[in-house]
Design a protein around this motif. Sequence first.
Motif, PDB file in Angstrom:
ATOM      1  N   VAL A 121      28.478  52.612  70.161  1.00  0.00           N
ATOM      2  CA  VAL A 121      27.649  53.587  70.866  1.00  0.00           C
ATOM      3  C   VAL A 121      28.152  53.746  72.301  1.00  0.00           C
ATOM      4  O   VAL A 121      28.243  54.864  72.812  1.00  0.00           O
ATOM      5  N   GLU A 122      28.511  52.647  72.924  1.00  0.00           N
ATOM      6  CA  GLU A 122      28.983  52.701  74.311  1.00  0.00           C
ATOM      7  C   GLU A 122      30.251  53.547  74.447  1.00  0.00           C
ATOM      8  O   GLU A 122      30.379  54.348  75.372  1.00  0.00           O
ATOM      9  N   LYS A 123      31.170  53.376  73.529  1.00  0.00           N
ATOM     10  CA  LYS A 123      32.414  54.159  73.574  1.00  0.00           C
ATOM     11  C   LYS A 123      32.147  55.628  73.259  1.00  0.00           C
ATOM     12  O   LYS A 123      32.779  56.516  73.827  1.00  0.00           O
ATOM     13  N   ALA A 124      31.194  55.878  72.357  1.00  0.00           N
ATOM     14  CA  ALA A 124      30.818  57.265  72.042  1.00  0.00           C
ATOM     15  C   ALA A 124      30.205  57.929  73.273  1.00  0.00           C
ATOM     16  O   ALA A 124      30.535  59.074  73.609  1.00  0.00           O
ATOM     17  N   GLU A 125      29.325  57.214  73.963  1.00  0.00           N
ATOM     18  CA  GLU A 125      28.708  57.761  75.181  1.00  0.00           C
ATOM     19  C   GLU A 125      29.756  58.052  76.251  1.00  0.00           C
ATOM     20  O   GLU A 125      29.704  59.092  76.920  1.00  0.00           O
ATOM     21  N   ALA A 126      30.716  57.152  76.407  1.00  0.00           N
ATOM     22  CA  ALA A 126      31.782  57.359  77.401  1.00  0.00           C
ATOM     23  C   ALA A 126      32.633  58.579  77.039  1.00  0.00           C
ATOM     24  O   ALA A 126      33.010  59.370  77.912  1.00  0.00           O
ATOM     25  N   PHE A 127      32.909  58.763  75.755  1.00  0.00           N
ATOM     26  CA  PHE A 127      33.679  59.918  75.270  1.00  0.00           C
ATOM     27  C   PHE A 127      32.942  61.215  75.584  1.00  0.00           C
ATOM     28  O   PHE A 127      33.524  62.172  76.092  1.00  0.00           O
ATOM     29  N   VAL A 128      31.648  61.238  75.295  1.00  0.00           N
ATOM     30  CA  VAL A 128      30.816  62.419  75.547  1.00  0.00           C
ATOM     31  C   VAL A 128      30.830  62.766  77.035  1.00  0.00           C
ATOM     32  O   VAL A 128      30.981  63.935  77.416  1.00  0.00           O
TER      33      VAL A 128
END
Length: 190
Positions: A121-128
């Motif tokens: 989730v953390e990496k997805a949030e950073a990508f977004v």
Amino acid sequence: MRKNIPILALLIVLLGIALYQNYGNEVRSFLGAGSDKKTLGAALAEGAPKPGSPSPAFALQGLDGNTYKVGGERDKPVLVNFWASWCDPCKDEAPDLVKLYEKYGDRLDIYGVNVTAYDTVEKAEAFVKEYGIEFPVLLDKKEEAYKKFNGVAFPTNVLIDKDGVIQDLIVGILPPKDLEAKIKKLLQSS
């Protein structure tokens, strides 16, 4: 080290022979040899829902806390984009999806589905955040939605009309103009 090169070469050849003897029919079939010819794309797409068939239904929670549903009739067509933050083609495609959402978001839903089973989730949030994504980003934590589309590669894009029927399934990245042409066709048919 040079003394070991012939030994390593021999081991590689023996390994190749062993694999061919044990799995030769499967390899030949997959590569298209023999009577059962398959392209790599066809082999990857086996079992995937086909254009013209109803979309598999799923509901996932987004990063914004809302639940988003796909499947069945809806107000607008939808582009479902399955991705992961570590996927280089996904990184290449992200700015194009942002532009398409800005251009067509009033007539087309875009759902970015992070297959969180292979990500965090953390990496997805950073990508977004990095790509300025404003369309809903859903979290497929158990890979349930991705499996319904027989997902085999990132990105995978699915274009679904207002009636819930798959119009196109794209494995891999397309040039931006080609993806936009498919979206225009989808919007014209809806």
